[in-house]
Design an enzyme around this catalytic site. Sequence first.
Site, mmCIF file in Angstrom:
data_model
loop_
_atom_site.group_PDB
_atom_site.id
_atom_site.type_symbol
_atom_site.label_atom_id
_atom_site.label_comp_id
_atom_site.label_asym_id
_atom_site.label_seq_id
_atom_site.Cartn_x
_atom_site.Cartn_y
_atom_site.Cartn_z
ATOM 1 N N HIS A 46 40.609 79.520 0.868
ATOM 2 C CA HIS A 46 41.699 80.408 0.432
ATOM 3 C C HIS A 46 42.503 80.965 1.598
ATOM 4 O O HIS A 46 42.528 82.174 1.829
ATOM 5 C CB HIS A 46 41.170 81.546 -0.462
ATOM 6 C CG HIS A 46 39.849 82.152 -0.038
ATOM 7 N ND1 HIS A 46 39.621 82.650 1.220
ATOM 8 C CD2 HIS A 46 38.695 82.341 -0.717
ATOM 9 C CE1 HIS A 46 38.391 83.112 1.288
ATOM 10 N NE2 HIS A 46 37.809 82.939 0.117
ATOM 11 N N LYS A 85 28.128 77.927 1.882
ATOM 12 C CA LYS A 85 29.216 78.895 2.010
ATOM 13 C C LYS A 85 28.848 80.009 2.979
ATOM 14 O O LYS A 85 27.809 80.651 2.830
ATOM 15 C CB LYS A 85 29.518 79.495 0.617
ATOM 16 C CG LYS A 85 30.589 80.571 0.596
ATOM 17 C CD LYS A 85 31.991 80.007 0.757
ATOM 18 C CE LYS A 85 33.052 81.090 0.842
ATOM 19 N NZ LYS A 85 33.412 81.641 -0.457
ATOM 20 N N HIS A 87 34.479 81.806 4.247
ATOM 21 C CA HIS A 87 35.345 82.957 3.967
ATOM 22 C C HIS A 87 35.743 83.497 5.343
ATOM 23 O O HIS A 87 34.940 84.148 6.012
ATOM 24 C CB HIS A 87 34.615 84.019 3.140
ATOM 25 C CG HIS A 87 35.515 85.166 2.792
ATOM 26 N ND1 HIS A 87 35.936 85.419 1.512
ATOM 27 C CD2 HIS A 87 36.113 86.110 3.571
ATOM 28 C CE1 HIS A 87 36.755 86.468 1.509
ATOM 29 N NE2 HIS A 87 36.876 86.912 2.750
ATOM 30 N N HIS A 115 34.607 80.665 -8.896
ATOM 31 C CA HIS A 115 33.492 81.574 -9.198
ATOM 32 C C HIS A 115 33.277 81.585 -10.703
ATOM 33 O O HIS A 115 34.199 81.879 -11.469
ATOM 34 C CB HIS A 115 33.811 82.993 -8.734
ATOM 35 C CG HIS A 115 34.033 83.091 -7.263
ATOM 36 N ND1 HIS A 115 33.026 83.403 -6.376
ATOM 37 C CD2 HIS A 115 35.137 82.871 -6.507
ATOM 38 C CE1 HIS A 115 33.511 83.392 -5.137
ATOM 39 N NE2 HIS A 115 34.788 83.069 -5.189
ATOM 40 N N ASP A 160 39.926 79.808 -6.155
ATOM 41 C CA ASP A 160 39.244 81.095 -5.979
ATOM 42 C C ASP A 160 39.320 81.929 -7.253
ATOM 43 O O ASP A 160 39.358 83.168 -7.198
ATOM 44 C CB ASP A 160 39.788 81.888 -4.786
ATOM 45 C CG ASP A 160 38.797 82.955 -4.312
ATOM 46 O OD1 ASP A 160 37.608 82.860 -4.659
ATOM 47 O OD2 ASP A 160 39.224 83.882 -3.612
ATOM 48 N N HIS A 170 37.091 75.394 -5.317
ATOM 49 C CA HIS A 170 36.614 76.762 -5.018
ATOM 50 C C HIS A 170 36.725 77.604 -6.283
ATOM 51 O O HIS A 170 37.805 78.064 -6.644
ATOM 52 C CB HIS A 170 37.451 77.394 -3.898
ATOM 53 C CG HIS A 170 36.929 78.728 -3.445
ATOM 54 N ND1 HIS A 170 36.707 79.029 -2.125
ATOM 55 C CD2 HIS A 170 36.585 79.850 -4.140
ATOM 56 C CE1 HIS A 170 36.260 80.273 -2.026
ATOM 57 N NE2 HIS A 170 36.181 80.796 -3.239
#
Length: 351
Positions: A175, A100, A137, A16, A248, A14
């Site tokens: 997360h 996602k 999420h 970004h 994350d 995970h």
Amino acid sequence: MENQITIHKPNDFHIHLRDGKALNLTVKHAAENFGKILVMPNLKPPIATTNQAIAYHEKIKNIAKNFADFSPLMTLYLTDNTTPEEIVEAKNSGTIFGVKLYPAGATTNSDAGLSNIQNAYPALEKMQQLGLTLQIHGEVVDKNVDIFDRERIFIETILQPLTQKFPDLKIVLEHITTKDAVNFINESGKNIAATITPQHLMFNRNDLLVGGVKPHFYCLPILKREEHRQALISAIKSGNPKFFAGTDSAPHSQHNKENACGCAGCYSAYHAIELYAEIFDTHKVLNLLDNFLSHFGADFYNLPRNPQKITLIKQAWKVPESFADFDENNDALIPLYAGKELSWKIKDKIY
Ligand code: DOR
Ligand code: ZN
């Protein structure tokens, strides 16, 4: 030997990376540390089609062209309009390893997310059939639900029913931050797993709020009370393969973090392995680090374990205060735990 540990090359399920100038630094850090990374799609505009994901993948691979053992695995952004045909195309691409789910409005760049879970049923049906994983999420966005309760309420009102409607769908609850999430994962089937970040294992909401607001500890889901952190620690100590690493790592410029309306996200791509090593060492389970960082995630996604190895040595060092010139505004990026000491280093890594 106690002062040294060798593990397989870790994965981050995970992360970004963003786009534009920031991509240069984020990809470099990711490629220096990880074998496989699962790349989140919440760009502006979101990565909502296979073609967009392939183009983004090309850009990342190009920046990382000198890293032979680095595999970015892409995800699609689930919207109210994602069709079963798009899911088939994604699965057949060989580049996309998940879809996602952001509830609309839950976090950074989630405006195009789902407004109602039922809108995704046709896509989810197809994902279940093809074995494509749904990353979630897991927070409700109802303004009447307290921010500290949003994960628990999501599990009760959205996730439980979803797993009943799609019992074979592969799901990663991303997360996780609460004992409720840990219990949910422990009680559900093999097709349901969770990622855990370094910040949720290391810190609680006091770290965020006591003695002044600390914007670099602000992420979503928000840090919770200590009993929840303890539940996450128990999860990693249990050695259950349904819990694995997903950092994350979510970069925002210093200006956007240290702001009257600061963005959510902790940047850890540079030093996540060392952070996780610190946590596992503190809790006397360094023997479980290899599984958590390198094996369980790959196994869940039916991917080969990385054959390469890395060695960690016990040697104190300081996390950089910042990375200069991060974005188009030449703003800086402040990493998680900036300026603080960590006790494990990766051998042969240039710091
Ligand atoms: O803290 C977060 N930052 N949580 C998210 O869910 C998104 C992420 C980001 O993209 O900045
Ligand atoms: Zn994220």
